[in-house]
Design a protein around this motif. Structure first.
Motif, PDB file in Angstrom:
ATOM      1  N   SER A  31      40.499  25.410  35.678  1.00 18.40           N
ATOM      2  CA  SER A  31      41.239  25.189  34.436  1.00 18.40           C
ATOM      3  C   SER A  31      42.342  26.229  34.306  1.00 18.40           C
ATOM      4  O   SER A  31      42.262  27.332  34.864  1.00 18.40           O
ATOM      5  N   ALA A  32      43.382  25.885  33.552  1.00 19.84           N
ATOM      6  CA  ALA A  32      44.425  26.836  33.178  1.00 19.84           C
ATOM      7  C   ALA A  32      44.165  27.258  31.742  1.00 19.84           C
ATOM      8  O   ALA A  32      43.984  26.411  30.864  1.00 19.84           O
ATOM      9  N   VAL A  33      44.122  28.574  31.491  1.00 18.36           N
ATOM     10  CA  VAL A  33      43.717  29.077  30.181  1.00 18.36           C
ATOM     11  C   VAL A  33      44.744  30.079  29.668  1.00 18.36           C
ATOM     12  O   VAL A  33      45.146  30.999  30.384  1.00 18.36           O
ATOM     13  N   LEU A  34      45.146  29.883  28.422  1.00 16.55           N
ATOM     14  CA  LEU A  34      46.015  30.828  27.724  1.00 16.55           C
ATOM     15  C   LEU A  34      45.231  31.352  26.532  1.00 16.55           C
ATOM     16  O   LEU A  34      44.856  30.586  25.639  1.00 16.55           O
ATOM     17  N   VAL A  35      44.944  32.660  26.521  1.00 11.39           N
ATOM     18  CA  VAL A  35      44.109  33.273  25.491  1.00 11.39           C
ATOM     19  C   VAL A  35      44.924  34.289  24.710  1.00 11.39           C
ATOM     20  O   VAL A  35      45.327  35.327  25.250  1.00 11.39           O
ATOM     21  N   ALA A  36      45.171  34.003  23.427  1.00 15.33           N
ATOM     22  CA  ALA A  36      45.828  34.971  22.546  1.00 15.33           C
ATOM     23  C   ALA A  36      44.759  35.858  21.929  1.00 15.33           C
ATOM     24  O   ALA A  36      43.780  35.365  21.357  1.00 15.33           O
ATOM     25  N   THR A  37      44.925  37.166  22.048  1.00 12.69           N
ATOM     26  CA  THR A  37      43.922  38.088  21.522  1.00 12.69           C
ATOM     27  C   THR A  37      44.533  39.449  21.244  1.00 12.69           C
ATOM     28  O   THR A  37      45.551  39.822  21.826  1.00 12.69           O
ATOM     29  N   HIS A  38      43.870  40.196  20.335  1.00 14.36           N
ATOM     30  CA  HIS A  38      44.233  41.587  20.082  1.00 14.36           C
ATOM     31  C   HIS A  38      43.294  42.549  20.810  1.00 14.36           C
ATOM     32  O   HIS A  38      43.576  43.745  20.883  1.00 14.36           O
ATOM     33  N   GLY A  65      50.182  40.515  21.962  1.00 15.98           N
ATOM     34  CA  GLY A  65      51.323  40.787  21.102  1.00 15.98           C
ATOM     35  C   GLY A  65      50.846  41.240  19.744  1.00 15.98           C
ATOM     36  O   GLY A  65      49.747  40.889  19.302  1.00 15.98           O
ATOM     37  N   PRO A  66      51.654  42.033  19.027  1.00 15.44           N
ATOM     38  CA  PRO A  66      51.287  42.438  17.673  1.00 15.44           C
ATOM     39  C   PRO A  66      51.250  41.227  16.743  1.00 15.44           C
ATOM     40  O   PRO A  66      51.671  40.122  17.111  1.00 15.44           O
ATOM     41  N   ASN A  67      50.762  41.434  15.522  1.00 15.14           N
ATOM     42  CA  ASN A  67      50.821  40.383  14.520  1.00 15.14           C
ATOM     43  C   ASN A  67      52.271  39.933  14.339  1.00 15.14           C
ATOM     44  O   ASN A  67      53.179  40.761  14.247  1.00 15.14           O
ATOM     45  N   GLY A  68      52.468  38.618  14.280  1.00 19.77           N
ATOM     46  CA  GLY A  68      53.818  38.094  14.091  1.00 19.77           C
ATOM     47  C   GLY A  68      54.640  38.019  15.355  1.00 19.77           C
ATOM     48  O   GLY A  68      55.838  37.718  15.297  1.00 19.77           O
ATOM     49  N   ALA A  69      54.016  38.262  16.514  1.00 20.20           N
ATOM     50  CA  ALA A  69      54.772  38.254  17.771  1.00 20.20           C
ATOM     51  C   ALA A  69      55.148  36.851  18.221  1.00 20.20           C
ATOM     52  O   ALA A  69      56.050  36.680  19.029  1.00 20.20           O
ATOM     53  N   GLY A  70      54.423  35.828  17.738  1.00 19.52           N
ATOM     54  CA  GLY A  70      54.701  34.454  18.151  1.00 19.52           C
ATOM     55  C   GLY A  70      53.593  33.811  18.952  1.00 19.52           C
ATOM     56  O   GLY A  70      53.755  32.693  19.451  1.00 19.52           O
ATOM     57  N   LYS A  71      52.431  34.470  19.070  1.00 17.16           N
ATOM     58  CA  LYS A  71      51.348  33.959  19.908  1.00 17.16           C
ATOM     59  C   LYS A  71      50.821  32.620  19.393  1.00 17.16           C
ATOM     60  O   LYS A  71      50.712  31.650  20.149  1.00 17.16           O
ATOM     61  N   THR A  72      50.468  32.578  18.110  1.00 16.69           N
ATOM     62  CA  THR A  72      49.918  31.344  17.551  1.00 16.69           C
ATOM     63  C   THR A  72      50.967  30.238  17.531  1.00 16.69           C
ATOM     64  O   THR A  72      50.655  29.067  17.787  1.00 16.69           O
ATOM     65  N   ALA A 105      40.837  38.319  32.819  1.00 21.56           N
ATOM     66  CA  ALA A 105      42.163  37.703  32.958  1.00 21.56           C
ATOM     67  C   ALA A 105      42.720  37.885  34.363  1.00 21.56           C
ATOM     68  O   ALA A 105      42.452  38.883  35.043  1.00 21.56           O
ATOM     69  N   ASP A 106      43.522  36.912  34.778  1.00 23.52           N
ATOM     70  CA  ASP A 106      44.264  37.000  36.035  1.00 23.52           C
ATOM     71  C   ASP A 106      45.674  37.538  35.813  1.00 23.52           C
ATOM     72  O   ASP A 106      46.230  38.209  36.682  1.00 23.52           O
ATOM     73  N   GLU A 107      46.248  37.201  34.664  1.00 23.21           N
ATOM     74  CA  GLU A 107      47.619  37.581  34.351  1.00 23.21           C
ATOM     75  C   GLU A 107      47.698  38.056  32.906  1.00 23.21           C
ATOM     76  O   GLU A 107      46.820  37.751  32.093  1.00 23.21           O
ATOM     77  N   VAL A 108      48.766  38.769  32.608  1.00 25.02           N
ATOM     78  CA  VAL A 108      49.025  39.194  31.239  1.00 25.02           C
ATOM     79  C   VAL A 108      50.449  38.807  30.875  1.00 25.02           C
ATOM     80  O   VAL A 108      51.374  38.937  31.681  1.00 25.02           O
ATOM     81  N   ALA A 109      50.603  38.276  29.664  1.00 24.74           N
ATOM     82  CA  ALA A 109      51.924  37.959  29.114  1.00 24.74           C
ATOM     83  C   ALA A 109      52.032  38.676  27.768  1.00 24.74           C
ATOM     84  O   ALA A 109      51.166  38.496  26.905  1.00 24.74           O
ATOM     85  N   VAL A 110      53.064  39.482  27.603  1.00 26.57           N
ATOM     86  CA  VAL A 110      53.242  40.273  26.386  1.00 26.57           C
ATOM     87  C   VAL A 110      54.397  39.712  25.576  1.00 26.57           C
ATOM     88  O   VAL A 110      55.536  39.640  26.062  1.00 26.57           O
ATOM     89  N   LEU A 111      54.102  39.322  24.350  1.00 25.69           N
ATOM     90  CA  LEU A 111      55.110  38.826  23.417  1.00 25.69           C
ATOM     91  C   LEU A 111      55.373  39.872  22.345  1.00 25.69           C
ATOM     92  O   LEU A 111      54.458  40.544  21.877  1.00 25.69           O
ATOM     93  N   HIS A 112      56.643  39.971  21.933  1.00 25.12           N
ATOM     94  CA  HIS A 112      56.997  40.818  20.794  1.00 25.12           C
ATOM     95  C   HIS A 112      58.235  40.231  20.133  1.00 25.12           C
ATOM     96  O   HIS A 112      59.240  39.971  20.791  1.00 25.12           O
ATOM     97  N   ARG A 113      58.101  39.968  18.834  1.00 23.20           N
ATOM     98  CA  ARG A 113      59.195  39.384  18.072  1.00 23.20           C
ATOM     99  C   ARG A 113      59.737  38.114  18.730  1.00 23.20           C
ATOM    100  O   ARG A 113      60.943  37.882  18.787  1.00 23.20           O
TER     101      ARG A 113
END
Length: 311
Positions: free
Chosen positions: A183-190, A38-45, A199-207
């Motif tokens: 293990s189950a892993v969630l990695v936020a990255t640009h 997700g872009p900066n400010g998308a909600g990942k963190t 990665a096995d899956e991709v999740a895209v966040l925006h706003r």
């Protein structure tokens, strides 16, 4: 059968009137690495902090290893590894002290693995954390997270500041651990290219909204970018439009069509098309462009909808 490690239901978090997360439903199975893009400010963190119990949701809820993320049992808290941007150890701390502290918090901590990973960057346990470079500090935190042998890892830009070879090595170690420990892993990255390799899956966040959550191999097999005349109608079922945008007299359309996607595209759109292989970065840019999000509706694998391409 896969085990559900992370689950959110209508998870929302407001900062004042601004929605950092908006009605998020997400599920992560054990043994899976999910790239959170997700872009900066998308909600990942914000999402990672909610899952780690650092924040309370405004609405909805999150479960990690079957516990409410705000009320983790001591046993489950020891099974979760967290590496969140902006949360670093004190700069005076020596690396050997940090390793001992991590070992007291993580029941499966592997001191030998921690030493080997630190040794890959020639890091001495007597070194003070604050005297290391940015890349070295990220490697230390990544090494301690991996050595914890956690059942769930929540990682926020774990490779930030690392050179390309070190990024590849870190993600390679992560992939090996998931293969070995499930293990189950969630990695936020640009940095999409690096995480896409493991990665096995991709999740895209925006706003604050989840635009796409899908198996990465399925996307590679089933999604194509198609270049058609701008006046051409969008395809109908059984093809599914994930994103679309017009540039001049041409239109780029990201189409999901199952295993026979090329044949189905040719069937519906004919010879005026140019079909390109799936490219995660280009799809990400199309989904998260400002024009794509202008109407506030997510594009999901289960909903056909036109969104504009990033200029």
């Amino acid at each position: 059968m896969s085990t559900l490690a992370i689950q959110t239901e209508a998870l929302s978090r407001l900062y004042g009137r601004q929605a950092a997360l908006d009605n998020l439903d997400l599920r992560v199975q054990a043994g899976r690495i999910v790239a959170l893009l997700g872009p900066n400010g998308a909600g990942k963190t914000t999402l990672l902090r909610l899952l780690a119990g650092m924040l309370a949701p405004t609405a909805g809820g999150a479960q990690v290893l079957g516990d409410d993320s705000r009320r983790l049992s001591p046993a489950n808290a020891c099974r979760i590894g967290v590496m969140i941007e902006g949360h670093e150890p004190p700069h005076w701390a020596r690396l050997q002290w940090l390793a001992a502290l991590q070992a007291s918090a993580a029941r499966g901590f592997d001191s030998g693995l921690a030493e080997r990973l630190l040794g890959e960057h020639h890091l001495d346990g007597r070194a003070r954390f604050g005297r290391l470079s940015k890349g070295q500090r990220r490697w230390v935190l990544g090494a301690l997270a991996l050595a914890s042998h956690s059942d769930v890892l929540l990682l926020d830009e774990p490779a930030d500041g690392l050179d390309p070879a070190s990024r590849r090595a870190l993600y390679g170690h992560l992939r090996d651990q998931v293969n070995d420990l499930q293990s189950a892993v969630l990695v936020a990255t640009h940095i999409i290219d690096d995480i896409e390799r493991v990665a096995d899956e991709v999740a895209v966040l925006h706003r604050g909204r989840l635009l796409l959550h899908a198996d990465l191999e399925d996307l590679r097999e089933q999604v194509r970018e198609v270049d058609v005349p701008a006046t051409a109608p969008l395809p109908a079922q059984p093809l599914e439009v994930l994103a679309s945008g017009v540039r001049g007299d041409r239109r780029s359309v990201w189409i999901r069509g199952g295993e026979t996607v090329e044949a189905r595209i040719a069937d519906q759109l004919g010879g005026s098309t140019a079909v390109h292989p799936f490219n995660l970065e280009r799809l990400f840019l199309a989904l998260t462009s400002d024009a794509a999000a202008a109407d506030g509706r997510p594009a999901s694998p289960n909903e056909k909808e036109e969104v504009a391409q990033c200029a």
